[in-house]
Write an enzyme that holds these catalytic residues in place. Sequence first.
Site, PDB file in Angstrom:
ATOM      1  CB  SER A 152       2.792  29.999  16.003  1.00  0.00           C
ATOM      2  OG  SER A 152       1.702  30.427  15.217  1.00  0.00           O
ATOM      3  CG  ASP A 248      -4.122  25.835  16.813  1.00  0.00           C
ATOM      4  OD1 ASP A 248      -4.465  26.384  15.751  1.00  0.00           O
ATOM      5  OD2 ASP A 248      -2.961  25.901  17.260  1.00  0.00           O
ATOM      6  CG  HIS A 278      -2.279  29.247  17.938  1.00  0.00           C
ATOM      7  ND1 HIS A 278      -1.647  28.256  17.227  1.00  0.00           N
ATOM      8  CD2 HIS A 278      -1.573  30.379  17.695  1.00  0.00           C
ATOM      9  CE1 HIS A 278      -0.611  28.767  16.580  1.00  0.00           C
ATOM     10  NE2 HIS A 278      -0.541  30.062  16.860  1.00  0.00           N
TER      11      HIS A 278
END
Length: 313
Positions: A152, A248, A278
């Site tokens: 991320s 996502d 995610h």
Amino acid sequence: MNTPDYKALIDAETWAYIARLDASYPPDAVEMSIADQRAAYDTMCKVFHQPRPDGVTAVDLAFGGVPCRHYTCGSSDVTVVYYHGGGFVVGGLESHDDICAEICDRSGFDVISVDYALAPEAVFPQCFNDAWAAFEAISQAYKGDIVLCGDSAGGNLAAAVAHYARGRVDGRIVGQVLIYPGLGGDQTKGSYVTHANAPQLTMADLEFYKTIRSGGQTPPKNDPRYSPLSDTDFTGLPPTVLVTAQCDPLASDGESYRDALVAAGGRAVWFDVEGMVHACLRARNMSTRAAAFFDLVVDGVAALGQGKWPYKT
């Protein structure tokens, strides 16, 4: 565009994971105070935390003035530099302790987790400055090969470091593994539109994180330290494995980054894992699909660290 049928796309195991996560870190967490967000996130991480594998040891120390945690399970000439996720707002050494320990155990490589400063206390470029300072010090302390890895926000930092390292530490980085990274892609198309309201991460969440990260100012343009996809030169970057989650909004960044590297003559492969959301790394012990997702991550780290490219691209 119609909202995807997530009840059909996401299997029962993953929905059970989502319910367990949401119980401690609710979907509307970005509406909480920063302190409450961090407390809730830390609580959630403890819910999913797994013991370190036997034989893995860890010690906390600083590199470049940045707190880090060094994992080892024996003698290794390869060091994985790991940047944790959390939207540049939450997370730290504890939140990803088990993930880093398992990467160390399964790859056999040393792993160093970097505890870069978080927003809003530290706004861009401080997070990058910390990421680079730690990397530079690690590269001076250990003379073997380096694999960059991050999830991320951490995937953003890993890629940003790879771009910035060209001409500075050429040859040291033998690969990078980017896990559902936010790389600054075109938000008018692809997964940004299709999965704008996906479970676990929405476009509204991304807007919040962007505002906090930039201190409420207009984000910089054409600065690969902020958005690696905004770079104008993708040559000379290390072999790259991208692993994203289908459900996502950030998934398309994996495709765009792969295409940019390949077009520049580099090696890159993109896996967009069906039915995943995610932050699904934490689901690896609850979901067969998430376990396979984590396998792609570990296999990528292992292959790149060994100088192999087992992918058809």
